[in-house]
Design an enzyme around this catalytic site. Structure first.
Site, short mmCIF file in Angstrom:
data_model
loop_
_atom_site.label_atom_id
_atom_site.label_comp_id
_atom_site.label_asym_id
_atom_site.label_seq_id
_atom_site.Cartn_x
_atom_site.Cartn_y
_atom_site.Cartn_z
N LYS A 86 29.58 7.42 10.93
CA LYS A 86 31.01 7.74 10.92
C LYS A 86 31.16 9.20 11.32
O LYS A 86 30.52 10.10 10.73
CB LYS A 86 31.56 7.50 9.52
O1 G3P Z 1 37.64 4.51 5.16
C1 G3P Z 1 38.38 5.59 4.68
C2 G3P Z 1 39.82 5.32 4.45
O2 G3P Z 1 40.03 3.95 4.31
C3 G3P Z 1 40.41 6.17 3.37
O3 G3P Z 1 41.44 5.55 2.64
O4 G3P Z 1 43.07 5.41 0.77
O5 G3P Z 1 41.53 7.41 0.95
O6 G3P Z 1 43.39 7.10 2.55
P1 G3P Z 1 42.39 6.42 1.68
#
Ligand code: G3P
Length: 220
Positions: A86
């Site tokens: 990533k």
């Molecule tokens: O894969 C990372 C992403 O899904 C982060 O999600 O909820 O932290 O914005 P969030």
């Protein structure tokens, strides 16, 4: 649309994998910190995730220069054959993605918030691109509209590699529904949201009535 699980929690991965719906896992530094992860154990932890999930497992490079991201990406990719590196959607990230793709290392370009970012990620060689829905909503923008724009724009063109759009930062069943309707290849979903996706009040009500009526049958 495939489901990836957005977590570094091994119990969550093992449980969701048993449901037969998890095609991959995505992690990030926040998710690893959330489970109390330690730096020294990070490589072994990624290997444990890869042992639980045969599909693509995204492990994030934390370097900010292309040299650091490339070096880290090669180390991560050596951990297991299903590791996807990533990489943030920045200039240094693009350069690192190009170099890693040339070494046949799959890259998931993350923190993508616009169509130009997504097209640049695809041109640089990313196999996966992760537009963040919830975080765009968080700043009073329309995360789903942004995701749809990315899906349409990427579909407009041919790229040297297969490009998969991962709807990321998913917070609700509504996000998942709309991502599926617009044709996003994958949704990466936190465990609690994934659990809720299978729930419906009419399913519960129907099950309760079937159970009640079956009791009448077995006592008749
Ligand atoms: O894969 C990372 C992403 O899904 C982060 O999600 O909820 O932290 O914005 P969030």
């Amino acid at each position: 649309m495939k489901f990836f699980l957005d977590t570094a929690d091994l119990d969550q991965i093992a449980e969701a994998a048993s449901w037969g719906v998890v095609a991959g896992v995505t992690t990030n530094p926040t998710l690893y910190a959330r489970i109390g992860g330690k730096l020294a154990d990070f490589p072994a932890h990624i290997q444990r995730i890869c042992a639980l999930c045969a599909g693509p497992v995204s492990a994030e490079a934390v370097g900010t220069t292309r040299a650091d991201i490339i070096a880290e990406g090669q180390q991560l990719a050596a951990l297991a054959p299903n590791v996807v590196v990533k990489v943030p959607t920045t200039i240094e990230g693009l350069a690192a993605t190009k170099a890693l793709a040339e070494k046949n290392i799959a890259v998931n370009m993350t923190l993508c918030f616009s169509v130009p970012q997504a097209i640049m990620a695809a041109r640089a060689g990313a196999t996966y691109i992760s537009p963040f829905v919830g975080r765009f909503d968080d700043i009073s923008e329309d995360g789903l509209a942004q995701l749809e724009d990315v899906v349409v724009a990427i579909e407009n063109y041919e790229f040297d590699q297969q490009v998969n759009i991962i709807a990321a930062s998913i917070r609700s069943a509504h996000h998942v529904t709309q991502a599926a309707l617009m044709g996003a290849d994958i949704a990466t979903v936190p465990y609690d949201v994934l659990k809720k996706l299978v729930e419906h009040p009419l399913t519960d009500r129907g099950l309760a009535s079937f159970e009640a009526d079956w009791k009448k049958v077995i006592t008749a």
